[in-house]
Design a protein around this motif. Sequence first.
Motif, mmCIF file in Angstrom:
data_model
loop_
_atom_site.group_PDB
_atom_site.id
_atom_site.type_symbol
_atom_site.label_atom_id
_atom_site.label_comp_id
_atom_site.label_asym_id
_atom_site.label_seq_id
_atom_site.Cartn_x
_atom_site.Cartn_y
_atom_site.Cartn_z
ATOM 1 N N MET A 166 0.801 -1.203 0.000
ATOM 2 C CA MET A 166 0.000 0.000 0.000
ATOM 3 C C MET A 166 0.842 1.266 0.000
ATOM 4 S SD MET A 166 -2.914 1.265 -0.079
ATOM 5 C CE MET A 166 -3.449 2.924 0.098
ATOM 6 N N PRO A 167 1.933 1.333 0.767
ATOM 7 C CA PRO A 167 2.716 2.567 0.694
ATOM 8 C C PRO A 167 3.156 2.888 -0.725
ATOM 9 C CG PRO A 167 3.445 1.265 2.551
ATOM 10 C CD PRO A 167 2.475 0.409 1.765
ATOM 11 N N LEU A 168 3.579 1.899 -1.485
ATOM 12 C CA LEU A 168 4.020 2.149 -2.852
ATOM 13 C C LEU A 168 2.861 2.576 -3.742
ATOM 14 C CD1 LEU A 168 6.526 -0.809 -3.335
ATOM 15 C CD2 LEU A 168 7.033 1.590 -2.817
ATOM 16 N N GLU A 172 -0.340 8.150 -9.793
ATOM 17 C CA GLU A 172 -1.529 7.900 -10.612
ATOM 18 C C GLU A 172 -2.230 6.601 -10.220
ATOM 19 O OE1 GLU A 172 -0.772 8.320 -14.767
ATOM 20 O OE2 GLU A 172 0.569 10.000 -14.450
ATOM 21 N N TRP A 173 -2.115 6.217 -8.987
ATOM 22 C CA TRP A 173 -2.634 4.936 -8.532
ATOM 23 C C TRP A 173 -4.149 4.837 -8.635
ATOM 24 C CZ3 TRP A 173 -6.037 4.884 -4.483
ATOM 25 C CH2 TRP A 173 -6.102 6.061 -3.724
ATOM 26 N N VAL A 233 -6.955 1.192 -9.937
ATOM 27 C CA VAL A 233 -7.666 0.300 -9.025
ATOM 28 C C VAL A 233 -9.121 0.707 -8.883
ATOM 29 C CG1 VAL A 233 -5.566 -0.224 -7.700
ATOM 30 C CG2 VAL A 233 -7.046 1.642 -6.972
ATOM 31 N N SER A 234 -9.942 -0.260 -8.494
ATOM 32 C CA SER A 234 -11.355 0.020 -8.218
ATOM 33 C C SER A 234 -11.591 0.269 -6.736
ATOM 34 C CB SER A 234 -12.218 -1.168 -8.652
ATOM 35 O OG SER A 234 -12.098 -1.382 -10.026
ATOM 36 N N ARG A 235 -10.860 -0.449 -5.905
ATOM 37 C CA ARG A 235 -10.984 -0.303 -4.460
ATOM 38 C C ARG A 235 -9.609 -0.500 -3.838
ATOM 39 N NH1 ARG A 235 -15.943 0.175 -2.709
ATOM 40 N NH2 ARG A 235 -15.440 -0.186 -0.528
ATOM 41 N N VAL A 236 -9.440 0.067 -2.665
ATOM 42 C CA VAL A 236 -8.198 -0.090 -1.921
ATOM 43 C C VAL A 236 -8.524 -0.641 -0.541
ATOM 44 C CG1 VAL A 236 -6.237 1.129 -0.872
ATOM 45 C CG2 VAL A 236 -7.047 1.786 -3.143
ATOM 46 N N ARG A 257 -2.362 6.436 3.975
ATOM 47 C CA ARG A 257 -2.880 5.113 3.585
ATOM 48 C C ARG A 257 -4.345 4.983 3.971
ATOM 49 N NH1 ARG A 257 2.075 3.700 5.862
ATOM 50 N NH2 ARG A 257 1.075 2.738 7.653
ATOM 51 N N LEU A 258 -4.680 5.398 5.178
ATOM 52 C CA LEU A 258 -6.070 5.299 5.629
ATOM 53 C C LEU A 258 -6.983 6.206 4.807
ATOM 54 C CD1 LEU A 258 -5.547 5.095 9.494
ATOM 55 C CD2 LEU A 258 -6.194 3.244 7.927
ATOM 56 N N ALA A 259 -6.485 7.375 4.432
ATOM 57 C CA ALA A 259 -7.293 8.290 3.613
ATOM 58 C C ALA A 259 -7.570 7.701 2.234
ATOM 59 C CB ALA A 259 -6.581 9.641 3.482
ATOM 60 N N ALA A 260 -6.665 6.883 1.728
ATOM 61 C CA ALA A 260 -6.839 6.272 0.409
ATOM 62 C C ALA A 260 -7.699 5.017 0.448
ATOM 63 C CB ALA A 260 -5.468 5.926 -0.181
ATOM 64 N N ALA A 261 -7.961 4.517 1.631
ATOM 65 C CA ALA A 261 -8.644 3.228 1.772
ATOM 66 C C ALA A 261 -10.151 3.326 1.547
ATOM 67 C CB ALA A 261 -8.398 2.659 3.160
ATOM 68 N N ASP A 262 -10.661 2.339 0.815
ATOM 69 C CA ASP A 262 -12.107 2.139 0.739
ATOM 70 C C ASP A 262 -12.547 1.222 1.867
ATOM 71 O OD1 ASP A 262 -12.786 3.501 -1.841
ATOM 72 O OD2 ASP A 262 -11.292 2.065 -2.577
#
Length: 91
Positions: free
Chosen positions: A1-3, A9-10, A14-17, A55-60
């Motif tokens: 996830m860090p990468l 442009e991640w 992806v559709s979900r994280v 990471r948490l902000a990017a998480a679905d």
Amino acid sequence: MPLLVESGEWASRVSRVLVVDCPVETQIERVMRRNGFMREQVLAIIAKQASREARLAAADDIVVNDEAATLDALAQQVDTLHARYLALASA
């Protein structure tokens, strides 16, 4: 996830994280125990990665894997997400 978060442009890839999360101190202790690293080494590695907050902000979805999480609780979280992902894939 860090990468993934650091790649820029991640979001278009992806559709979900899903993030498996634990407190930073737990992360440090686990890496030290698993890899035999000194605390300073682990802190240096963490400092070069996307922050926990990013990471948490990017998480679905988030699986909480802290000290309080039992194997049964983790299995339940994974089973629930697996069912959700199967439903999303078939929609």
